[in-house]
Scaffold this motif. Structure first.
Motif, PDB file in Angstrom:
ATOM      1  N   VAL A 178       1.003  -1.059   0.081  1.00  0.00           N
ATOM      2  CA  VAL A 178       0.049   0.104  -0.084  1.00  0.00           C
ATOM      3  C   VAL A 178       0.856   1.237  -0.137  1.00  0.00           C
ATOM      4  O   VAL A 178       0.515   2.099  -0.764  1.00  0.00           O
ATOM      5  CB  VAL A 178      -0.899  -0.009   0.892  1.00  0.00           C
ATOM      6  CG1 VAL A 178      -1.710   1.370   1.421  1.00  0.00           C
ATOM      7  CG2 VAL A 178      -2.104  -1.055   0.998  1.00  0.00           C
ATOM      8  N   GLU A 179       1.844   1.214   0.806  1.00  0.00           N
ATOM      9  CA  GLU A 179       2.900   2.352   0.856  1.00  0.00           C
ATOM     10  C   GLU A 179       3.501   2.517  -0.518  1.00  0.00           C
ATOM     11  O   GLU A 179       3.525   3.781  -0.982  1.00  0.00           O
ATOM     12  CB  GLU A 179       4.018   2.191   1.755  1.00  0.00           C
ATOM     13  CG  GLU A 179       3.428   2.307   3.312  1.00  0.00           C
ATOM     14  CD  GLU A 179       4.468   1.805   4.417  1.00  0.00           C
ATOM     15  OE1 GLU A 179       4.276   1.889   5.635  1.00  0.00           O
ATOM     16  OE2 GLU A 179       5.662   1.566   3.862  1.00  0.00           O
ATOM     17  N   ALA A 180       3.785   1.575  -1.091  1.00  0.00           N
ATOM     18  CA  ALA A 180       4.699   1.540  -2.332  1.00  0.00           C
ATOM     19  C   ALA A 180       3.414   2.120  -3.438  1.00  0.00           C
ATOM     20  O   ALA A 180       3.973   3.083  -4.046  1.00  0.00           O
ATOM     21  CB  ALA A 180       5.219   0.363  -2.881  1.00  0.00           C
ATOM     22  N   LEU A 181       2.218   1.727  -3.516  1.00  0.00           N
ATOM     23  CA  LEU A 181       1.281   2.280  -4.112  1.00  0.00           C
ATOM     24  C   LEU A 181       1.077   3.642  -4.121  1.00  0.00           C
ATOM     25  O   LEU A 181       0.890   4.428  -5.146  1.00  0.00           O
ATOM     26  CB  LEU A 181       0.126   1.333  -4.040  1.00  0.00           C
ATOM     27  CG  LEU A 181      -1.131   1.487  -5.054  1.00  0.00           C
ATOM     28  CD1 LEU A 181      -0.524   0.960  -6.474  1.00  0.00           C
ATOM     29  CD2 LEU A 181      -2.377   1.193  -4.777  1.00  0.00           C
ATOM     30  N   SER A 235      -0.529   7.020  -6.469  1.00  0.00           N
ATOM     31  CA  SER A 235      -1.900   6.492  -6.249  1.00  0.00           C
ATOM     32  C   SER A 235      -2.719   7.151  -5.189  1.00  0.00           C
ATOM     33  O   SER A 235      -2.110   7.295  -4.094  1.00  0.00           O
ATOM     34  CB  SER A 235      -1.975   5.061  -6.465  1.00  0.00           C
ATOM     35  OG  SER A 235      -1.574   4.560  -7.673  1.00  0.00           O
ATOM     36  N   GLU A 236      -4.129   7.112  -5.173  1.00  0.00           N
ATOM     37  CA  GLU A 236      -4.752   7.371  -3.946  1.00  0.00           C
ATOM     38  C   GLU A 236      -4.695   6.193  -3.113  1.00  0.00           C
ATOM     39  O   GLU A 236      -4.376   5.124  -3.287  1.00  0.00           O
ATOM     40  CB  GLU A 236      -6.359   7.520  -3.989  1.00  0.00           C
ATOM     41  CG  GLU A 236      -6.344   8.518  -5.447  1.00  0.00           C
ATOM     42  CD  GLU A 236      -7.447   9.848  -4.940  1.00  0.00           C
ATOM     43  OE1 GLU A 236      -8.031   9.674  -3.660  1.00  0.00           O
ATOM     44  OE2 GLU A 236      -7.534  10.889  -5.406  1.00  0.00           O
ATOM     45  N   ARG A 252      -4.812  -1.479  -7.525  1.00  0.00           N
ATOM     46  CA  ARG A 252      -3.275  -1.709  -8.449  1.00  0.00           C
ATOM     47  C   ARG A 252      -3.787  -1.746  -9.867  1.00  0.00           C
ATOM     48  O   ARG A 252      -3.278  -1.244 -10.866  1.00  0.00           O
ATOM     49  CB  ARG A 252      -2.715  -3.072  -7.986  1.00  0.00           C
ATOM     50  CG  ARG A 252      -1.454  -3.074  -7.034  1.00  0.00           C
ATOM     51  CD  ARG A 252      -0.995  -4.196  -6.912  1.00  0.00           C
ATOM     52  NE  ARG A 252       0.007  -4.259  -5.963  1.00  0.00           N
ATOM     53  CZ  ARG A 252       0.509  -5.397  -5.352  1.00  0.00           C
ATOM     54  NH1 ARG A 252      -0.190  -6.682  -5.291  1.00  0.00           N
ATOM     55  NH2 ARG A 252       1.736  -5.278  -4.534  1.00  0.00           N
ATOM     56  N   ILE A 253      -4.915  -2.430 -10.096  1.00  0.00           N
ATOM     57  CA  ILE A 253      -5.391  -2.568 -11.633  1.00  0.00           C
ATOM     58  C   ILE A 253      -6.099  -1.248 -11.872  1.00  0.00           C
ATOM     59  O   ILE A 253      -5.484  -0.692 -13.284  1.00  0.00           O
ATOM     60  CB  ILE A 253      -6.524  -3.532 -11.525  1.00  0.00           C
ATOM     61  CG1 ILE A 253      -5.973  -5.185 -11.421  1.00  0.00           C
ATOM     62  CG2 ILE A 253      -7.261  -3.659 -12.981  1.00  0.00           C
ATOM     63  CD1 ILE A 253      -7.013  -6.227 -10.993  1.00  0.00           C
TER      64      ILE A 253
END
Lengths: 281, 281
Positions: A24-27, A32-33, A277-278
């Motif tokens: 989640v952190e990486a995203l 990303s939101e 992610r998608i």
């Protein structure tokens, strides 16, 4: 005989949460939101309220957001459909959980199937079930998906083995059977109408208790060396399977609580992240 | 032991065709257009061409129209999708049959799933499979739907009985298992990875040969008094089940040919009429 391997869903879910947190952190670092799960609870059933709260807590632990929607007991199908439609259109929401069961006046199937397939992170739509059953990409129903993760983590052999699923509900027994079949198990589905249930369970290399009745499946039915998965949870920490003496003679078993339950929640939040992610691609 | 009951699909299909013919007449007299099935054949496989022709002939016998679309062996997924989209939009077409299998370069699943659900009279979409599996209204896959009609016609008891389906293809084994489960059978799905296939088949009250291999299932595996359904058809009139001596000791069996094959075509044209009726409402 050696003591049974404990399929420790609680520990595995905790381990996977630490991985999810990093992901989640990486995203979000990549712009990303924060992934957001919408939960819908209709009516005041205390057990359902607890389950929803546990799912929200899990989101929080991994750094995801959740939006809690509570609707009154007398909600109509149309009102619930309208709520789902709003969430389908909301770009901030990447997953929708409609807590089962809903009050009797609501057409649950229609509401499940109204969830947009890309947000069906709890795996409740017939479209998602159909895709998953045919080996296509789709989020699987959370409880059986969590069970599959648990079995894979402990390298439980599935290919060619005889899995006996007791129960055939839309969100548990049926998708469980489909996932085990996809993993090349030979799969038998038993249910309330099954004749000689004891003999069928007695053949199982893998038994899945998914019937929703306290200890309906008796310990003495289960053969030595089987893998025992109990997806039931009843007051007092009782599952669908009577486990008297099993720990001394089966290959592996899930505790109740601490087995399947944490993996269900973990599957839900894993699939919510996957949806985010998608969407971010 | 008495001789086995022959589950005579050819006779039942013929009987049902006379009913379908009257129903088509009634529908058109009431002002509806003649129901029309579109068939799509891609490439030149002679067996597939024969099957498509048989389906068109059946339409003709009951007074329905059919439109034959033939596409070359080198057709792309995109070209086939475009053709299906045209048929989806054509109000004269109430059913679409895409003959399986299509050439290897085509994404068959994508093309099946492109068929509008209300025109999926051959029951090949994942959406239709999901709905049917959950007991919702949908056209079932034609071969298992035809088998269910045959079993019901001969009052074969299903509830509580152990049905063993050998094969797990998307249009045969998987939907067959789902339909038997909906009819309250206890269902086991076996396949190429199954260990001790003989012993599992030996338990079956109802055996379904749906594996697509000539006489892979041996007569000696099958218990006395079983119901034997053979969905296979191979050159020389051989099925998936070796039937040596079965006629003297099982309760019922389907002949090959003349058992499942005619019922498959009958399910297809019955569902095409049903689609026309729904459209006329």
């Amino acid at each position: 005989m050696m003591a049974a391997l404990i399929l420790d869903g609680k520990a595995l879910a905790k381990h996977r949460e630490s991985q999810l947190k990093s992901a989640v952190e990486a995203l979000t670092k990549a712009g990303s939101e924060v992934p957001t799960l919408a939960t819908i609870l209709v009516g005041g059933d205390p057990a359902s309220a607890t389950y929803v709260q546990m799912k929200q807590n899990a989101c929080q632990r991994v750094g995801m957001d959740s939006v809690k929607i509570e609707m009154p007991e007398e909600t109509s199908t149309e009102q619930l459909l309208a709520q789902i439609e709003m969430l389908n259109k909301d770009p901030k929401i990447c997953g929708i959980l409609l807590q089962h069961p809903v009050p009797a006046q609501i057409d649950e199937r229609a509401c499940f199937d109204a969830i947009a397939i890309e947000k069906d992170v709890d795996g409740v739509t017939t479209q998602g079930f159909g895709l998953m059953s045919m080996g296509e990409l789709a989020f699987g129903s959370a409880t059986p998906a969590g069970i599959m993760t648990l079995l894979h983590h402990y390298d439980v052999p599935l290919a060619g083995k005889h899995a006996v699923v007791v129960g055939r509900s839309p969100i548990l027994g049926k998708p469980m059977a489909a996932m085990l079949l996809n993993a090349n198990a030979t799969v038998t589905v038993c249910h309330s109408r099954t004749e000689n249930l004891a003999a069928l369970v007695g053949q199982a290399d893998i038994v899945i208790g998914a019937v929703g009745q306290p200890e309906l499946i008796k310990a003495e039915w289960i053969k030595d060396g089987a893998v025992v998965v109990d997806a039931g949870y009843h007051p007092g920490g009782i599952g669908d399977i009577d486990k008297t003496g099993l720990a001394e003679r089966v290959m592996a078993l899930t505790p109740v609580p601490g087995g399947v339950g944490p993996m269900t929640i973990n599957a839900l939040i894993s699939q919510t992240l996957e949806s985010a992610r998608i969407a971010a691609q």
